[in-house]
Scaffold this active site. Structure first.
Site, PDB file in Angstrom:
ATOM      1  NE  ARG A  53      -4.267  -1.435   0.271  1.00  0.00           N
ATOM      2  CZ  ARG A  53      -4.462  -2.460  -0.560  1.00  0.00           C
ATOM      3  NH1 ARG A  53      -3.569  -2.738  -1.491  1.00  0.00           N
ATOM      4  NH2 ARG A  53      -5.556  -3.188  -0.483  1.00  0.00           N
ATOM      5  CD  GLU A  89      -3.091   3.103  -5.325  1.00  0.00           C
ATOM      6  OE1 GLU A  89      -4.146   2.498  -5.580  1.00  0.00           O
ATOM      7  OE2 GLU A  89      -2.105   2.557  -4.825  1.00  0.00           O
ATOM      8  CG  HIS A  91      -3.430  -0.801  -6.706  1.00  0.00           C
ATOM      9  ND1 HIS A  91      -3.793  -0.195  -5.531  1.00  0.00           N
ATOM     10  CD2 HIS A  91      -3.467  -2.135  -6.446  1.00  0.00           C
ATOM     11  CE1 HIS A  91      -4.052  -1.109  -4.606  1.00  0.00           C
ATOM     12  NE2 HIS A  91      -3.856  -2.300  -5.154  1.00  0.00           N
TER      13      HIS A  91
HETATM   14  C1  8YV Z   1      -6.959  -5.108  -5.920  1.00  0.00           C
HETATM   15  C2  8YV Z   1      -5.611  -5.151  -3.748  1.00  0.00           C
HETATM   16  O1  8YV Z   1      -6.416  -4.275  -6.873  1.00  0.00           O
HETATM   17  O2  8YV Z   1      -6.168  -7.263  -2.899  1.00  0.00           O
HETATM   18  C3  8YV Z   1      -5.833  -6.110  -2.652  1.00  0.00           C
HETATM   19  O3  8YV Z   1      -5.678  -5.713  -1.494  1.00  0.00           O
HETATM   20  O4  8YV Z   1      -5.196  -4.065  -3.548  1.00  0.00           O
HETATM   21  C4  8YV Z   1      -5.818  -5.587  -5.142  1.00  0.00           C
HETATM   22  O5  8YV Z   1      -5.794  -6.942  -5.280  1.00  0.00           O
HETATM   23  C5  8YV Z   1      -8.131  -4.460  -5.323  1.00  0.00           C
HETATM   24  O6  8YV Z   1      -8.609  -4.994  -4.149  1.00  0.00           O
HETATM   25  C6  8YV Z   1      -9.254  -4.453  -6.353  1.00  0.00           C
HETATM   26  O7  8YV Z   1      -9.862  -3.277  -6.380  1.00  0.00           O
END
Ligand code: 8YV
Length: 302
Positions: free
Chosen positions: A220, A249, A267
């Site tokens: 993150r 983001e 991302h």
């Molecule tokens: C995805 C993510 O881009 O799993 C996560 O925590 O950040 C990513 O796999 C996101 O959740 C989809 O919007």
């Protein structure tokens, strides 16, 4: 902010909370009708939205990270949370390796070099070898372990930092992040986001990584002091970075766009057809299970 992913909404006749000006009026009128929120790791259910859903009982998260959901309020109100662990380990780890290779071997920069026609004027400058380098992993959980397994294939020397040593792991544990950075050619950030890890990678850690050092972040944006990172890259105090995630983001610090030693991704670490299908299946399995008997398939302990 979508409370229900569009595809799930379409399949299940669920309702999508509108963004923008209609949002407040919609929540005032309908907020009490929702018992489950389906959201994503990127969006979450923040304090304000959660407060507007007085009968909310579960947050079903499409993604492994749930730092954008107000976990403290969920805990206090007995709201359950699920995520999608494990199914994305491979793709997120693959992306970490793609960034690592790219920053060391400068493949994106070399691609730009060819496209600009610069090859006609001479050779691309020499890059840095990755195989055999010292790699520090910040957060040796499920994804961190998948990264370590891949890095082993490059005969790299692996060390890691967690709050405490991982059980049954042979990699060298380093209790101090600054010491891990000092001893590493690259640091790969794979720690969970959330209040415990905000700006874990400080200016001091970046300075310890040094002018030849590389930072990779697939966790993150909040885990890294982004202003310090930009400063270290601009001043040459840090050698390079490969970033899939950012503090705000989809906004990426303007200064990074001009740097050839930085690889920037939007991302996308879990973004393959295969993995996103498995994440969607697991999200739906959690939703169905909760609607059936109030339990979750992959609950988060919070
Ligand atoms: C995805 C993510 O881009 O799993 C996560 O925590 O950040 C990513 O796999 C996101 O959740 C989809 O919007």
């Amino acid at each position: 902010m979508p409370i229900v992913q569009a595809t799930i909404a379409a399949e299940h006749g669920a309702v999508r909370v509108p963004d923008g000006v209609e949002r407040a009026a919609f929540l005032a009128e309908h907020g009490s009708e929702f018992t489950v929120a389906v959201t994503s790791g990127k969006v979450g259910v923040d304090a304000e939205l959660m407060a507007a859903l007085p009968n909310l009982r579960a947050v079903v998260n499409f993604g492994v990270g749930y730092d954008t959901t107000d976990v403290a309020q969920a805990r206090a109100r007995g709201i359950l949370i699920s995520n999608t662990p494990d199914v994305l380990n491979d793709c997120v780890a693959d992306t970490a390796l793609a960034l690592l290779l790219d920053v060391f071997r400068r493949t994106s920069a070399a691609d730009r070099f060819v496209r600009r026609g610069d090859w006609l004027n001479g050779n691309f400058p020499l890059a840095t070898k990755l195989s055999g380098k010292r790699i520090g992993i910040v957060g040796l959980g499920r994804i961190g372990t998948a990264i370590a397994q891949r890095v082993e294939g490059f005969n790299c020397v692996i060390s890691y930092h967690n709050r405490k040593p991982a059980v049954g792991v042979d990699y060298r544990y380093v209790a101090s992040l600054t010491e891990l950075a000092t001893d590493s050619d690259a640091l790969i950030v794979a720690a969970a986001g959330g209040s415990d890890s905000v700006k874990l990678i400080t200016a001091e850690v970046l300075a310890a990584l040094g002018p030849q050092g590389v930072l990779i972040n697939i966790a993150r944006g909040t885990v890294v002091d982004e202003a310090a990172l930009v400063e270290a890259l601009l001043s040459g105090a840090l050698g390079g970075a490969g970033l899939d995630v950012f503090e705000a983001e989809p906004h990426v610090p303007e200064a990074l766009l001009a740097l050839d030693n930085v690889v920037l991704l939007p991302h996308l670490a879990s973004g393959t057809t295969e993995t996103r299908a498995m994440m969607a299946d697991l999200t739906l399995a959690n939703l169905h299970s909760f609607l059936l008997d109030g339990s979750l398939v992959t609950p988060v302990s919070h």
